[in-house]
Design a protein around this motif. Structure first.
Motif, PDB file in Angstrom:
ATOM      1  N   GLN A   1     -11.505 119.502   2.312  1.00 29.63           N
ATOM      2  CA  GLN A   1     -10.143 119.186   2.753  1.00 29.63           C
ATOM      3  C   GLN A   1      -9.760 117.788   2.266  1.00 29.63           C
ATOM      4  OE1 GLN A   1     -11.647 120.204   6.825  1.00 29.63           O
ATOM      5  NE2 GLN A   1      -9.524 120.832   7.100  1.00 29.63           N
ATOM      6  N   PHE A   2      -8.571 117.730   1.696  1.00 27.59           N
ATOM      7  CA  PHE A   2      -8.037 116.464   1.207  1.00 27.59           C
ATOM      8  C   PHE A   2      -6.772 116.132   1.978  1.00 27.59           C
ATOM      9  CE2 PHE A   2     -10.306 118.526  -2.236  1.00 27.59           C
ATOM     10  CZ  PHE A   2     -11.079 117.520  -2.776  1.00 27.59           C
ATOM     11  N   CYS A   3      -6.501 114.850   2.108  1.00 32.19           N
ATOM     12  CA  CYS A   3      -5.301 114.391   2.805  1.00 32.19           C
ATOM     13  C   CYS A   3      -4.223 114.084   1.758  1.00 32.19           C
ATOM     14  CB  CYS A   3      -5.633 113.139   3.618  1.00 32.19           C
ATOM     15  SG  CYS A   3      -4.303 112.524   4.653  1.00 32.19           S
TER      16      CYS A   3
ATOM     17  N   PRO B   1      -9.120 115.545   7.437  1.00 31.46           N
ATOM     18  CA  PRO B   1      -9.122 114.138   7.048  1.00 31.46           C
ATOM     19  C   PRO B   1      -7.999 113.377   7.745  1.00 31.46           C
ATOM     20  CG  PRO B   1      -9.350 115.552   5.126  1.00 31.46           C
ATOM     21  CD  PRO B   1      -9.008 116.445   6.276  1.00 31.46           C
ATOM     22  N   VAL B   2      -8.345 112.248   8.324  1.00 34.66           N
ATOM     23  CA  VAL B   2      -7.347 111.460   9.043  1.00 34.66           C
ATOM     24  C   VAL B   2      -6.793 110.337   8.174  1.00 34.66           C
ATOM     25  CG1 VAL B   2      -8.325 111.989  11.293  1.00 34.66           C
ATOM     26  CG2 VAL B   2      -9.135 109.978  10.048  1.00 34.66           C
ATOM     27  N   ALA B   3      -7.287 110.241   6.947  1.00 36.68           N
ATOM     28  CA  ALA B   3      -6.801 109.230   6.008  1.00 36.68           C
ATOM     29  C   ALA B   3      -7.071 109.698   4.592  1.00 36.68           C
ATOM     30  CB  ALA B   3      -7.477 107.882   6.263  1.00 36.68           C
ATOM     31  N   ALA B   4      -6.276 109.210   3.660  1.00 37.02           N
ATOM     32  CA  ALA B   4      -6.473 109.551   2.261  1.00 37.02           C
ATOM     33  C   ALA B   4      -7.666 108.787   1.702  1.00 37.02           C
ATOM     34  CB  ALA B   4      -5.211 109.226   1.466  1.00 37.02           C
TER      35      ALA B   4
ATOM     36  N   PRO C   1      -3.264 114.258 -11.474  1.00 40.84           N
ATOM     37  CA  PRO C   1      -2.340 113.845 -10.405  1.00 40.84           C
ATOM     38  C   PRO C   1      -2.716 114.395  -9.023  1.00 40.84           C
ATOM     39  CG  PRO C   1      -1.430 115.704 -11.572  1.00 40.84           C
ATOM     40  CD  PRO C   1      -2.728 115.369 -12.273  1.00 40.84           C
ATOM     41  N   LEU C   2      -3.713 115.298  -8.957  1.00 44.84           N
ATOM     42  CA  LEU C   2      -4.058 115.869  -7.652  1.00 44.84           C
ATOM     43  C   LEU C   2      -4.656 114.815  -6.729  1.00 44.84           C
ATOM     44  CD1 LEU C   2      -5.583 119.370  -8.525  1.00 44.84           C
ATOM     45  CD2 LEU C   2      -3.393 118.864  -7.442  1.00 44.84           C
ATOM     46  N   GLY C   3      -5.579 114.036  -7.244  1.00 42.42           N
ATOM     47  CA  GLY C   3      -6.221 113.049  -6.387  1.00 42.42           C
ATOM     48  C   GLY C   3      -6.752 111.872  -7.176  1.00 42.42           C
ATOM     49  N   ASP C   4      -6.758 110.735  -6.558  1.00 39.81           N
ATOM     50  CA  ASP C   4      -7.345 109.520  -7.126  1.00 39.81           C
ATOM     51  C   ASP C   4      -8.147 108.905  -5.989  1.00 39.81           C
ATOM     52  OD1 ASP C   4      -8.054 107.403  -8.646  1.00 39.81           O
ATOM     53  OD2 ASP C   4      -6.078 106.462  -8.709  1.00 39.81           O
TER      54      ASP C   4
END
Length: 265
Positions: free
Chosen positions: A45-47, A195-198, A165-168
């Protein structure tokens, strides 16, 4: 005597400086004989509100569930660095061993010493990875879970989740201090199953043995269908009345995961 002691210290330093060996190899042969529904599952899971879901292989271990930040981990990591206090999962490539690698220290032992809860193997040249049979028979089963991705296409999709662009992701690669500084955030994500933060992907690796009955669900589940051009990279929402520990929320994740994976077949 002083010369002998100095020589011993130099030898010990050179041994400790050697990168660990990877007791696994890339292969295009799949050995799993389990049915689709019984295969172990991976959920990342990603934020905000982005999920990667897939089936995986179990290579070694006996635990039913492992959770933590999914972090790239390689043989280049300095073995002298202190372990992190945050729960994390080691994402390890199996394609090659480093030049001059150690025969005494393996990468799974090093990852476990650094605080990893489990390891997930992948290859960028072949379909999957398999543990060296000699290592599998000599390792203590149950101490450390080792899984592997099941296909090269799945690996590419998972790897794309870490790239723009999906995630860094700040925690895309192992940094002990950075992980330790965010231990509270990662633990909060595990407790809430979101996730509670990116900055990191919250990974859950589990077998069907961990899934409880649907009567434990805290509320309805809404999922979206997997896009045809990216079957393993989807967005899903879980709506629950209250947030629960992992033991209660896992059925929600499992149903969500099953729905996403069923759309691939």
């Amino acid at each position: 005597m002083k010369f002998g002691a100095l020589l011993l210290l130099l030898i010990l330093h050179n041994v400790s400086a050697q990168p660990p060996h990877i007791p696994a190899s890339p292969t295009n042969t799949t050995l799993s004989i389990m049915s689709y529904d019984l295969m172990p599952k991976l959920l990342v899971q990603f934020c905000p509100e982005r999920i990667y879901a897939d089936t995986i292989n179990r290579e070694l271990g006996a635990q039913d569930i492992s959770q933590g930040a999914l972090v790239h981990f390689s043989a280049d990591i300095d073995s002298d660095i202190a372990p992190t206090t945050a729960p994390w999962i080691a994402l390890i490539p199996c394609d090659r061993n480093a030049t001059g690698h150690s025969q005494e220290l393996d990468i799974f032992t090093l990852a476990r010493n650094k605080g990893a809860r489990a390891a997930l193997l992948y290859s960028i040249t072949s379909e999957t990875c398999h543990i060296n049979p000699v290592y599998a028979h000599s390792a203590s089963n149950g101490e450390f879970d080792i899984f592997s991705m099941r296909s090269l296409s799945s690996t590419r999709i998972l790897e794309s989740q870490f790239q723009p662009p999906l995630g860094d992701l700040a925690y895309g690669s192992y940094e002990a201090q950075r992980l330790s500084d965010s231990a509270g955030t990662i633990n909060s994500g595990i407790q809430s199953q979101k996730p509670v933060a990116a900055g990191f992907g919250l990974a859950t690796l589990f077998t069907n043995a961990t899934v409880a009955t649907s009567s434990e669900l805290g509320g309805p589940v809404t999922t979206t269908s997997a896009p045809a051009n990216s079957p393993s990279s989807v967005t899903a929402n879980t709506n629950t009345a209250t947030r629960s520990p992992a033991s209660v929320m896992l059925p929600v994740l499992y149903i969500c995961l099953q729905a996403l994976l069923t759309s691939r077949r």
